[in-house]
Design a protein around this motif. Structure first.
Motif, PDB file in Angstrom:
ATOM      1  N   GLN A 182       0.790  -1.153   0.061  1.00 21.63           N
ATOM      2  CA  GLN A 182       0.073  -0.226   0.004  1.00 21.63           C
ATOM      3  C   GLN A 182       0.891   1.453   0.239  1.00 21.63           C
ATOM      4  OE1 GLN A 182      -3.233   0.331   0.079  1.00 21.63           O
ATOM      5  NE2 GLN A 182      -4.056   2.420   1.267  1.00 21.63           N
ATOM      6  N   GLY A 183       2.016   1.171   0.694  1.00 20.72           N
ATOM      7  CA  GLY A 183       2.888   2.304   0.967  1.00 20.72           C
ATOM      8  C   GLY A 183       3.695   2.660  -0.496  1.00 20.72           C
ATOM      9  N   ILE A 184       3.969   1.473  -1.454  1.00 21.44           N
ATOM     10  CA  ILE A 184       4.569   1.695  -2.553  1.00 21.44           C
ATOM     11  C   ILE A 184       3.490   2.440  -3.371  1.00 21.44           C
ATOM     12  CG2 ILE A 184       5.519   0.675  -4.555  1.00 21.44           C
ATOM     13  CD1 ILE A 184       7.297   0.591  -2.345  1.00 21.44           C
ATOM     14  N   LEU A 185       2.384   1.924  -3.472  1.00 21.40           N
ATOM     15  CA  LEU A 185       1.118   2.203  -4.262  1.00 21.40           C
ATOM     16  C   LEU A 185       0.782   3.803  -4.376  1.00 21.40           C
ATOM     17  CD1 LEU A 185      -0.813   1.967  -6.419  1.00 21.40           C
ATOM     18  CD2 LEU A 185      -2.457   0.863  -4.568  1.00 21.40           C
ATOM     19  N   VAL A 186       0.645   4.107  -2.787  1.00 17.41           N
ATOM     20  CA  VAL A 186       0.343   5.402  -2.498  1.00 17.41           C
ATOM     21  C   VAL A 186       1.435   6.417  -2.687  1.00 17.41           C
ATOM     22  CG1 VAL A 186      -0.033   7.098  -0.416  1.00 17.41           C
ATOM     23  CG2 VAL A 186      -1.230   4.787  -0.640  1.00 17.41           C
ATOM     24  N   LEU A 187       2.687   6.124  -2.574  1.00 14.76           N
ATOM     25  CA  LEU A 187       3.830   6.889  -3.044  1.00 14.76           C
ATOM     26  C   LEU A 187       3.813   7.308  -4.690  1.00 14.76           C
ATOM     27  CD1 LEU A 187       6.499   6.077  -0.473  1.00 14.76           C
ATOM     28  CD2 LEU A 187       5.050   8.061  -0.458  1.00 14.76           C
ATOM     29  N   LEU A 188       3.806   6.341  -5.519  1.00 16.13           N
ATOM     30  CA  LEU A 188       3.588   6.075  -6.776  1.00 16.13           C
ATOM     31  C   LEU A 188       2.418   7.109  -7.261  1.00 16.13           C
ATOM     32  CD1 LEU A 188       4.607   2.513  -7.783  1.00 16.13           C
ATOM     33  CD2 LEU A 188       5.901   4.358  -8.063  1.00 16.13           C
ATOM     34  N   VAL A 189       1.418   6.920  -6.809  1.00 18.66           N
ATOM     35  CA  VAL A 189       0.369   7.853  -7.350  1.00 18.66           C
ATOM     36  C   VAL A 189       0.661   9.130  -6.899  1.00 18.66           C
ATOM     37  CG1 VAL A 189      -2.048   8.366  -6.530  1.00 18.66           C
ATOM     38  CG2 VAL A 189      -1.498   5.974  -6.891  1.00 18.66           C
ATOM     39  N   THR A 190       1.200   9.599  -5.516  1.00 17.54           N
ATOM     40  CA  THR A 190       1.539  10.811  -5.108  1.00 17.54           C
ATOM     41  C   THR A 190       2.541  11.370  -6.134  1.00 17.54           C
ATOM     42  OG1 THR A 190       1.296  10.297  -2.983  1.00 17.54           O
ATOM     43  CG2 THR A 190       2.466  12.330  -3.433  1.00 17.54           C
ATOM     44  N   TYR A 191       3.526  10.594  -6.632  1.00 16.03           N
ATOM     45  CA  TYR A 191       4.522  11.039  -7.662  1.00 16.03           C
ATOM     46  C   TYR A 191       3.814  11.401  -8.969  1.00 16.03           C
ATOM     47  CZ  TYR A 191       8.425  10.901 -10.878  1.00 16.03           C
ATOM     48  OH  TYR A 191       9.313  11.199 -11.968  1.00 16.03           O
ATOM     49  N   PHE A 192       2.914  10.427  -9.335  1.00 15.58           N
ATOM     50  CA  PHE A 192       2.234  10.711 -10.528  1.00 15.58           C
ATOM     51  C   PHE A 192       1.588  12.173 -10.675  1.00 15.58           C
ATOM     52  CE2 PHE A 192      -1.592  10.138 -13.260  1.00 15.58           C
ATOM     53  CZ  PHE A 192      -0.964  10.009 -14.604  1.00 15.58           C
ATOM     54  N   ILE A 193       0.779  12.359  -9.601  1.00 15.27           N
ATOM     55  CA  ILE A 193       0.094  13.533  -9.358  1.00 15.27           C
ATOM     56  C   ILE A 193       1.140  14.653  -9.328  1.00 15.27           C
ATOM     57  CG2 ILE A 193      -1.504  14.889  -7.812  1.00 15.27           C
ATOM     58  CD1 ILE A 193      -2.534  12.461  -6.602  1.00 15.27           C
ATOM     59  N   ILE A 194       2.010  14.747  -8.605  1.00 16.45           N
ATOM     60  CA  ILE A 194       3.226  15.913  -8.770  1.00 16.45           C
ATOM     61  C   ILE A 194       3.551  16.001 -10.123  1.00 16.45           C
ATOM     62  CG2 ILE A 194       5.493  16.594  -7.875  1.00 16.45           C
ATOM     63  CD1 ILE A 194       4.679  15.320  -5.390  1.00 16.45           C
ATOM     64  N   GLU A 195       3.887  15.009 -11.078  1.00  8.42           N
ATOM     65  CA  GLU A 195       4.397  14.981 -12.350  1.00  8.42           C
ATOM     66  C   GLU A 195       3.287  15.786 -13.046  1.00  8.42           C
ATOM     67  OE1 GLU A 195       7.027  14.637 -13.949  1.00  8.42           O
ATOM     68  OE2 GLU A 195       8.219  13.975 -12.013  1.00  8.42           O
ATOM     69  N   VAL A 196       1.904  15.405 -12.991  1.00 14.38           N
ATOM     70  CA  VAL A 196       1.052  16.163 -13.669  1.00 14.38           C
ATOM     71  C   VAL A 196       0.806  17.530 -13.216  1.00 14.38           C
ATOM     72  CG1 VAL A 196      -1.490  16.334 -14.204  1.00 14.38           C
ATOM     73  CG2 VAL A 196      -0.558  13.939 -13.947  1.00 14.38           C
ATOM     74  N   VAL A 197       0.986  18.097 -12.014  1.00 14.53           N
ATOM     75  CA  VAL A 197       0.776  19.352 -11.553  1.00 14.53           C
ATOM     76  C   VAL A 197       1.903  20.143 -12.045  1.00 14.53           C
ATOM     77  CG1 VAL A 197       0.889  20.837  -9.631  1.00 14.53           C
ATOM     78  CG2 VAL A 197      -0.438  18.785  -9.662  1.00 14.53           C
ATOM     79  N   LEU A 198       3.049  19.529 -12.173  1.00 11.07           N
ATOM     80  CA  LEU A 198       4.415  20.149 -12.468  1.00 11.07           C
ATOM     81  C   LEU A 198       4.293  20.503 -14.051  1.00 11.07           C
ATOM     82  CD1 LEU A 198       7.267  21.237 -12.377  1.00 11.07           C
ATOM     83  CD2 LEU A 198       8.302  18.894 -12.684  1.00 11.07           C
ATOM     84  N   PHE A 199       3.791  19.527 -14.906  1.00 13.89           N
ATOM     85  CA  PHE A 199       3.498  19.787 -16.444  1.00 13.89           C
ATOM     86  C   PHE A 199       2.802  20.829 -16.490  1.00 13.89           C
ATOM     87  CE2 PHE A 199       1.524  19.119 -20.417  1.00 13.89           C
ATOM     88  CZ  PHE A 199       2.815  18.823 -21.108  1.00 13.89           C
ATOM     89  N   ILE A 200       1.467  21.080 -15.764  1.00 10.72           N
ATOM     90  CA  ILE A 200       0.615  22.042 -15.983  1.00 10.72           C
ATOM     91  C   ILE A 200       1.241  23.327 -15.578  1.00 10.72           C
ATOM     92  CG2 ILE A 200      -1.592  22.853 -15.343  1.00 10.72           C
ATOM     93  CD1 ILE A 200      -2.397  20.220 -14.992  1.00 10.72           C
ATOM     94  N   VAL A 201       1.762  23.446 -14.399  1.00  9.70           N
ATOM     95  CA  VAL A 201       2.335  24.696 -13.911  1.00  9.70           C
ATOM     96  C   VAL A 201       3.564  25.143 -14.821  1.00  9.70           C
ATOM     97  CG1 VAL A 201       3.862  25.692 -12.039  1.00  9.70           C
ATOM     98  CG2 VAL A 201       1.778  24.222 -11.473  1.00  9.70           C
ATOM     99  N   SER A 202       4.470  24.363 -15.462  1.00  7.43           N
ATOM    100  CA  SER A 202       5.347  24.749 -16.255  1.00  7.43           C
ATOM    101  C   SER A 202       4.855  25.342 -17.474  1.00  7.43           C
ATOM    102  CB  SER A 202       6.144  23.421 -16.680  1.00  7.43           C
ATOM    103  OG  SER A 202       5.730  22.640 -17.462  1.00  7.43           O
TER     104      SER A 202
END
Length: 412
Positions: free
Chosen positions: A380-400
């Protein structure tokens, strides 16, 4: 071009006037921990020679007293409540047994015979669990002290039985968990991951804001804005990983020189459920497995915070604000943490990434134990951290896209 830019960014981070003093400070802190604090740290199992000698003197006085009154057998019921704990109890024989046991431990400690000392200590704890369960000074400020004492007792017994069953020579370092590998294990189990991640946040908090001092040069660089952000992230990630590996290697080496390297096949107790709070609720994994499962997650946590700092740098353009917000997010669990916190905003605590930042407590089930739950798992920890990383990547792309290179460098 990409390689040169990556090398350039790496060297800027490594030679920064923010970085060098911080690395010196961490180095002093590391050697202080390895050479002063941890070697002399006292735990429940630390042997206190003075207290043992005083206890032996006390037992000898008690034995003289019992012999003087002619009572060396069972102590039966007395009318005074002062003797409540001695009713029907073989006080003289028990004191005699404890005197032999503690005398043996004292002599073993003085002779550095830790194999014999471990055998005697294990024998004593097997017959006297109250050494932990009735110790009012142990976990006295914890909300569930009895539960914590039982937990500590079971873990101690499992470790000692493992040491005795292995063929490894019993040394001071092995018995008191001060070898290189055991020190690394304790470091990761006790907020060491927080420490490493804070260093990552510090190193990556200025990777964008420092460029605003060289606007003319960097605006004309023939690299797309998003690629530039990615290369900066890779540079910060690589530097952070080199730093983390350096800290671990130097720390383990410092402890190895003093107490030995340790053994990968030692057992680490893990809690697999919370039903009876007996040894049936525990299992073991090897120390190699524990270290492997914990250390393999650190790169994911590192890149997660590096990318988060890129997003914050684009939004705030100030390294100190970035450092503050990222640190606040890193330690955010401490703002609402209690031993009974199972939900946050009506959702299970296992769904939030901050639950897994201190990953050393996930692998051995300690986080489940502390929060009185069973929903926090490694997968569960690996999954949650991967989902969090994916969300940050999407946010970074939009903000950039919104805050492009020209807007970042021109707008104050």
């Amino acid at each position: 071009m990409n390689r040169n830019y990556l090398k350039h960014e790496f060297l800027i981070t490594a030679t920064s006037r923010r970085t060098i003093p911080f690395v010196y400070f961490i180095t002093v802190l590391l050697f202080s921990y390895c050479l002063i604090f941890w070697p002399y740290a006292n735990t429940k199992e630390s042997f206190n020679k003075k207290e043992t000698e005083d206890y032996l003197d006390y037992l000898e006085d008690q034995q003289k007293l019992w012999r003087s009154i002619g009572n060396t057998g069972f102590v039966f019921e007395w009318t005074s409540i002062n003797y409540h704990k001695q009713r029907g109890y073989p006080v003289y024989a028990t004191n005699d047994h404890n005197h032999d046991l503690f005398s043996g431990m004292l002599k073993s400690f003085e002779n550095r015979d830790f194999g014999r000392m471990l055998n005697l200590r294990t024998l004593y704890l097997q017959n006297n669990p109250d050494e932990y369960l009735e110790d009012r000074n142990l976990f006295q400020m914890a909300p569930f002290p009895i539960k914590d004492r039982e937990h500590a007792y079971h873990q101690t017994m499992m470790k000692y039985e493992d040491y005795l069953n292995k063929d490894h020579p019993i040394t001071f370092g092995l018995m008191y968990e001060k070898t290189g590998l055991q020190t690394l294990q304790n470091f990761l189990q006790n907020y060491g991951v927080y420490f490493l991640l804070f260093c990552v946040i510090y190193f990556s908090s200025d990777i964008l804001s420092r460029d605003r001092k060289h606007k003319a040069i960097l605006q004309g660089m023939p690299l797309s804005w998003y690629r530039q952000l990615n290369l900066k992230s890779v540079s910060a990630f690589l530097y952070s990983m080199v730093f983390i590996i350096g800290v671990i290697v130097v720390g383990v080496l410092a402890m190895t020189i003093q107490f030995g390297f340790g053994y990968f096949d030692l057992n680490v107790p893990i809690m697999i459920r919370q039903l009876t709070f007996t040894p049936e609720d525990y299992s073991v994994i090897s120390l190699a497995t524990y270290l492997g499962k914990t250390l393999v997650v650190i790169p994911l946590l590192v890149i997660l915070f590096v990318r988060l700092n890129i997003v914050l740098s684009l939004l705030f353009k100030n390294e100190w604000i970035v450092l503050f917000i990222s640190s606040l997010l890193l330690f955010s669990e401490r703002l609402y943490y209690t031993r009974s916190t199972k939900e946050l905003f009506g959702k299970d605590i296992s769904l939030f990434p901050q639950t897994y930042f201190d990953f050393g407590k996930i692998v051995d089930g300690e986080k489940n134990f502390l929060l009185n739950t069973e929903t926090i798992t490694y997968a569960q920890g690996i999954l949650v951290l991967l989902v969090t990383y994916f969300i940050i990547e999407v946010v970074l792309f939009i903000v950039s896209l919104i805050i492009n290179k020209r807007r970042f460098y021109i707008v104050s």
